[in-house]
Design a protein around this motif. Structure first.
Motif, short mmCIF file in Angstrom:
data_model
loop_
_atom_site.label_atom_id
_atom_site.label_comp_id
_atom_site.label_asym_id
_atom_site.label_seq_id
_atom_site.Cartn_x
_atom_site.Cartn_y
_atom_site.Cartn_z
N GLU A 488 -27.08 70.08 -61.93
CA GLU A 488 -26.74 69.42 -60.74
C GLU A 488 -27.37 69.89 -59.48
O GLU A 488 -27.66 69.24 -58.53
N ARG A 489 -27.50 71.15 -59.36
CA ARG A 489 -28.04 71.58 -58.37
C ARG A 489 -29.50 71.63 -58.14
O ARG A 489 -30.18 71.89 -56.98
N LEU A 490 -30.25 70.88 -59.01
CA LEU A 490 -31.72 70.60 -58.82
C LEU A 490 -31.92 69.44 -58.31
O LEU A 490 -33.03 68.84 -58.03
N VAL A 491 -30.74 68.60 -57.86
CA VAL A 491 -30.98 67.28 -57.66
C VAL A 491 -31.80 66.99 -56.44
O VAL A 491 -32.51 66.15 -56.08
N GLU A 492 -31.17 68.05 -55.48
CA GLU A 492 -31.88 67.97 -54.22
C GLU A 492 -33.46 68.53 -54.25
O GLU A 492 -34.17 68.42 -53.25
N GLN A 493 -33.76 69.04 -55.30
CA GLN A 493 -35.06 69.48 -55.17
C GLN A 493 -36.03 68.68 -56.06
O GLN A 493 -37.26 69.27 -56.63
#
Length: 622
Positions: A488-493
């Motif tokens: 999930e942490r990669l969604v903004e990237q």
């Protein structure tokens, strides 16, 4: 004259001529190709500009005579007229020279673009890049496509323009030199001899002597340039490999060993350069002396006629200029020998690269050759009397027959070295070496997941969508897929560009591969140690996710962990045997009811996620 091939053997003059003829064939293919663009028109324009420049040089030669005659006669008016005429002629020469250079560079760029595109297409077609790497037939394809293609095309255009210019200058100025030099009268043994156009013969003898000496001194340069190119490519590859493997080298403190290896590779570079430098030094001795003598040679030869009053000062200067043009045209080989050696070595590498690809194409296409036949379009995966061999002919799998039906989940296991991964490559159409038949579903229904997923350069969105276009899936679908695999942490990237194969750990890369799988939703899934970097809990979660999201898809896996067996309905074992590993009859696996309880505790999918569209298009991997 001989040179050296990529495998170290000597290439005789006949084979070297064949290499040049092969490159001429490539040139003909370009000029006849439908995608050649306006190449023919550009070549015609370049020829016109070259002819115009030669005509301007002829007029300069006549101006040279008139200018010095005006000086000798102390004719101020004629002198001023010649100055104004020179300015106009010089302006015209500059305009032609500028556009000649621009059109020549445009042709070089268009030719390089065409040849690079076709070589890249051939190299990447049907896994040829991988097959060439496995066969070991060619080294450093990156240098061949980037550097050697550039040298081959650029110098070929330069040589063509130079040769045409030299031939036209030779034709024009031989006539001028013959006319203005007149005959030479000699008395030998009491007999009078007359040599008509003696300056032409002097220029021919001077050029022939220089050409022969240049060939004699400089002929090792072709072989030395081949060795230098190979050494430079190997050194660059070693540096890139050390950079890509920096973490592993640092963790085991392998810097000293890497330093020794790189020092050895660079030592080969230094050795090849020293040999080339010695050859260039010897050639420079000759060309320097030859060029220096050429400045005064025509004046010395023509001076008897001037002192006898047969020609004027303007005539003497015109003879010197015409001799220089004739001698320059005849010395084209002398002046360009070093570049010719460099060009021939680059052409050899390009032609060899193309020939190896074509030979591999012919091997795969020839029905009489013992290669693995792969037929697409069936409903099931069928191996029929399959024999898989290494490129050197050693059999690794022998007499394998099996059938995997749609929706089945099969685990392939076996000792290391029994050819499990090679079997996958054969199923994927990457491995032609062997015999027998493989019938596969359509390639668009299949997706392969290697141990290290390939993450292309660019944004994270392009990496997760690969091989589809980055905009093939909605942002919501991308975010949902990342969430399901725990990223999930990669969604903004998603829109960030980075080297994701370095930013992400191998475990994260493998989970990204599962997110890619959820987006493409293939009917057939092939996993080759695709969970090897995950702990057992994450491995179980990823495998359960595949079964939940793609329950109708067939799953064929390679893996060693005991926990993988619970996610498959049967197992195929590759057992080591004399003459190649053999497939053991499949054994039934446990049913879903017998799977570990830990998998039953996985949280259910949220209802909201089920309503999100996966993408604008249903893209399947190529």
């Amino acid at each position: 004259m001989s040179q050296q091939t990529d495998d170290g053997r000597l290439l005789g003059s006949h084979e070297a001529e064949n290499t040049v003829r092969a490159f001429a064939s490539i040139t003909g293919n370009w000029l006849r190709a439908p995608d050649r663009g306006n190449a023919r028109w550009l070549i015609a324009l370049l020829l016109f500009l070259t002819i115009s420049q030669v005509l301007i040089q002829i007029r300069f030669n006549l101006w040279n005579r008139d200018f010095f005659n005006a000086l000798e006669n102390r004719d101020g008016a004629a002198f001023r007229n010649q100055i104004f005429f020179f300015l106009g002629l010089a302006a015209l020469s500059m305009i032609v020279a500028v556009y000649q250079l621009y059109v020549k560079q445009l042709i070089q760029l268009r030719w390089r673009e065409w040849l690079t595109r076709h070589l890249v297409e051939a190299w990447l077609r049907e896994g040829r890049h991988y097959q060439l790497e496995m066969a070991g037939n060619t080294d450093n394809p990156d240098q061949r496509i980037s550097e050697d293609v550039r040298i081959s095309t650029d110098l070929a255009v330069d040589f063509a323009v130079g040769l045409i210019n030299s031939l036209m200058m030779l034709t024009a100025f031989i006539g001028i030199l013959w006319t203005i030099s007149g005959p030479l009268h000699l008395a030998l043994a009491g007999r009078e001899m007359e040599i008509p156009g003696y300056m032409v013969w002097a220029a021919l003898l001077y050029a022939l002597l220089g050409t022969f000496l240049t060939w004699l001194v400089g002929r090792p340069m072709v072989r030395l340039n081949v060795e230098r190119s190979a050494a430079e490519a190997d050194f660059r590859f070693g540096l890139n490999r050390a950079r890509e493997s920096g973490e592993g080298i640092a963790l085991i403190r392998g810097e000293e060993d890497e330093r020794r290896g790189l020092t050895s590779l660079f030592g080969s570079v230094v050795t090849s350069w020293r040999g080339l430098m010695r050859s260039q030094r010897n050639l420079m001795w000759l060309t320097s002396a030859y060029g220096t003598l050429a400045m005064i040679f025509p004046t010395i030869v023509a001076s008897p006629a001037y002192f006898a009053g047969a020609i004027t000062l303007g005539g003497l200067m015109q003879i010197g200029a015409a001799f220089g043009q004739v001698q320059g045209a005849l010395n084209w080989f002398v002046d360009n020998f070093g570049l010719i050696a460099q060009w021939r070595s680059a052409v050899q590498r390009v032609v060899t690269f193309r020939d190896v690809i074509e030979e591999l194409d012919a091997l795969v296409a020839d029905p009489d050759q013992p290669t693995i036949e792969v037929h697409e379009g069936g409903d099931s995966l069928v191996l029929n009397n399959l024999e898989v061999a290494f490129s050197n002919g050693t059999t690794v799998i022998n007499d394998a027959s099996a059938e995997i039906k749609p929706g089945e989940r099969v685990l392939i296991q076996g000792e290391s070295g029994t050819g499990k991964s090679t079997l996958f490559r054969a199923i994927g159409g990457l491995w032609p070496w062997g015999a027998g038949e493989i019938r596969t579903p359509p390639r668009t229904d299949m997706m392969f997941m290697p141990q290290r997923p390939y993450l292309p350069l660019g944004t994270l969105q392009s990496a997760i969508s690969y091989p589809a276009a980055p905009d093939s899936f909605e942002k919501e679908a991308l975010a949902e897929a990342l969430g399901k695999v725990g990223l999930e942490r990669l969604v903004e990237q998603l829109g960030n560009e980075d080297r994701w194969d370095r930013v992400l750990s191998l475990g994260e890369q493998q989970r990204l591969g599962f997110a890619r799988l959820l987006l493409h939703r293939p009917k057939w899934i092939f996993m080759d140690e695709a969970t090897a970097a995950l702990d057992e809990e994450n491995q179980d979660a990823m495998m359960q996710l595949v079964l939940d999201e793609l329950p109708e898809s067939a799953l064929v896996s390679i893996g060693h962990r005991p926990g993988l067996a619970a996610f498959h309905t049967r197992t195929l074992n590759l057992a080591r045997a004399e003459g190649g590993a053999r497939l053991v009859r499949p054994a039934k696996r446990a049913t879903k009811r017998q799977w570990p309880r830990a998998m039953a505790k996985l949280p259910p999918r949220p209802e909201k996620a089920r309503r999100i569209r996966w993408g604008k298009t249903r893209s399947s991997p190529a």
